[in-house]
Design a protein around this motif. Structure first.
Motif, PDB file in Angstrom:
ATOM      1  N   UNK A  17       0.819  -1.207   0.000  1.00 39.72           N
ATOM      2  CA  UNK A  17       0.000   0.000   0.000  1.00 39.72           C
ATOM      3  C   UNK A  17       0.857   1.262   0.000  1.00 39.72           C
ATOM      4  N   UNK A  18       0.273   2.332  -0.470  1.00 41.76           N
ATOM      5  CA  UNK A  18       0.864   3.667  -0.392  1.00 41.76           C
ATOM      6  C   UNK A  18      -0.245   4.675  -0.155  1.00 41.76           C
ATOM      7  N   UNK A  19       0.122   5.778   0.481  1.00 33.92           N
ATOM      8  CA  UNK A  19      -0.828   6.869   0.641  1.00 33.92           C
ATOM      9  C   UNK A  19      -0.214   8.121   0.044  1.00 33.92           C
ATOM     10  N   UNK A  20      -0.874   8.658  -0.954  1.00 38.80           N
ATOM     11  CA  UNK A  20      -0.422   9.878  -1.605  1.00 38.80           C
ATOM     12  C   UNK A  20      -1.119  11.085  -0.995  1.00 38.80           C
ATOM     13  N   UNK A  21      -0.405  12.194  -0.987  1.00 37.83           N
ATOM     14  CA  UNK A  21      -0.957  13.453  -0.520  1.00 37.83           C
ATOM     15  C   UNK A  21      -0.764  14.519  -1.573  1.00 37.83           C
ATOM     16  N   UNK A  22      -1.685  15.452  -1.615  1.00 31.24           N
ATOM     17  CA  UNK A  22      -1.579  16.588  -2.531  1.00 31.24           C
ATOM     18  C   UNK A  22      -1.941  17.835  -1.750  1.00 31.24           C
ATOM     19  N   UNK A  23      -0.970  18.684  -1.551  1.00 33.01           N
ATOM     20  CA  UNK A  23      -1.189  19.935  -0.839  1.00 33.01           C
ATOM     21  C   UNK A  23      -1.388  21.057  -1.847  1.00 33.01           C
ATOM     22  N   UNK A  28      -9.403  28.668  -2.774  1.00 31.45           N
ATOM     23  CA  UNK A  28     -10.396  28.248  -3.745  1.00 31.45           C
ATOM     24  C   UNK A  28     -10.440  26.726  -3.874  1.00 31.45           C
ATOM     25  N   UNK A  29      -9.397  26.070  -3.398  1.00 33.81           N
ATOM     26  CA  UNK A  29      -9.306  24.619  -3.476  1.00 33.81           C
ATOM     27  C   UNK A  29     -10.559  23.950  -2.943  1.00 33.81           C
ATOM     28  N   UNK A  53     -16.524  18.659  -3.687  1.00 31.39           N
ATOM     29  CA  UNK A  53     -15.973  19.669  -2.788  1.00 31.39           C
ATOM     30  C   UNK A  53     -16.167  19.325  -1.304  1.00 31.39           C
ATOM     31  N   UNK A  54     -17.303  18.759  -0.963  1.00 28.43           N
ATOM     32  CA  UNK A  54     -17.556  18.402   0.439  1.00 28.43           C
ATOM     33  C   UNK A  54     -17.199  16.955   0.746  1.00 28.43           C
ATOM     34  N   UNK A  72     -10.350  13.992   1.284  1.00 30.07           N
ATOM     35  CA  UNK A  72      -9.831  15.364   1.303  1.00 30.07           C
ATOM     36  C   UNK A  72     -10.032  15.961   2.685  1.00 30.07           C
ATOM     37  N   UNK A  73      -9.179  16.916   2.994  1.00 33.91           N
ATOM     38  CA  UNK A  73      -9.295  17.707   4.212  1.00 33.91           C
ATOM     39  C   UNK A  73      -9.227  19.162   3.788  1.00 33.91           C
ATOM     40  N   UNK A  74     -10.369  19.792   3.652  1.00 31.52           N
ATOM     41  CA  UNK A  74     -10.407  21.162   3.147  1.00 31.52           C
ATOM     42  C   UNK A  74      -9.733  22.145   4.109  1.00 31.52           C
ATOM     43  N   UNK A  75      -9.757  21.839   5.380  1.00 31.07           N
ATOM     44  CA  UNK A  75      -9.090  22.716   6.350  1.00 31.07           C
ATOM     45  C   UNK A  75      -7.587  22.745   6.115  1.00 31.07           C
ATOM     46  N   UNK A  76      -7.068  21.656   5.560  1.00 32.44           N
ATOM     47  CA  UNK A  76      -5.634  21.572   5.269  1.00 32.44           C
ATOM     48  C   UNK A  76      -5.338  21.737   3.795  1.00 32.44           C
ATOM     49  N   UNK A  77      -6.373  21.994   2.988  1.00 34.95           N
ATOM     50  CA  UNK A  77      -6.173  22.119   1.535  1.00 34.95           C
ATOM     51  C   UNK A  77      -5.406  20.920   0.978  1.00 34.95           C
ATOM     52  N   UNK A  78      -5.820  19.743   1.393  1.00 35.41           N
ATOM     53  CA  UNK A  78      -5.088  18.538   1.008  1.00 35.41           C
ATOM     54  C   UNK A  78      -6.045  17.459   0.533  1.00 35.41           C
ATOM     55  N   UNK A  79      -5.625  16.765  -0.505  1.00 39.12           N
ATOM     56  CA  UNK A  79      -6.345  15.611  -1.034  1.00 39.12           C
ATOM     57  C   UNK A  79      -5.441  14.397  -0.879  1.00 39.12           C
TER      58      UNK A  79
END
Length: 115
Positions: A17-23, A28-29, A53-54, A72-79
């Protein structure tokens, strides 16, 4: 201008397994449908997962359904993209971007799955 920075890729064996992050920079993200894309060697970039978005609706390409999970975590602007039971065919560079009105592409993160 929103900037996207992907991370978390690596070299793994099939089945791992792997977990990718996108900051993402920029507020507007949180309003955008976001996706994870994959570009395999010699192939066009393809959308493998998307999230509204939600975060209440997620869609997956048939090739990853049941194995990958987008969040996603919108508070952290991360997917995020949790990738389980990786296969050799999952090898490629993974990018995140908006599904509509795309931003400038980031550098991506390389995922290599070996046998």
């Amino acid at each position: 201008q929103v900037q996207l920075v992907e991370s978390g890729g690596g070299l793994v064996q099939a089945g791992e397994s792997l977990r990718l992050s996108c900051a993402a920079s920029g507020s507007i993200f949180s309003r955008n449908v976001m996706g994870w894309y994959r570009q395999a060697p010699g192939k066009q970039r393809e959308l493998v997962a998307s999230i509204t978005s939600l975060g209440n609706t997620k869609n997956y390409a048939d090739s990853v359904k049941g194995r990958f999970t987008i969040s996603r975590d919108n508070a952290k602007n991360t997917v995020y993209l949790q990738m389980n039971s990786l296969k050799i065919g999952d090898t490629g560079v993974y990018y995140c971007n908006a599904v509509y009105n795309q931003y400038v592409w980031g550098q991506g993160t390389q995922v290599t799955v070996s046998s």
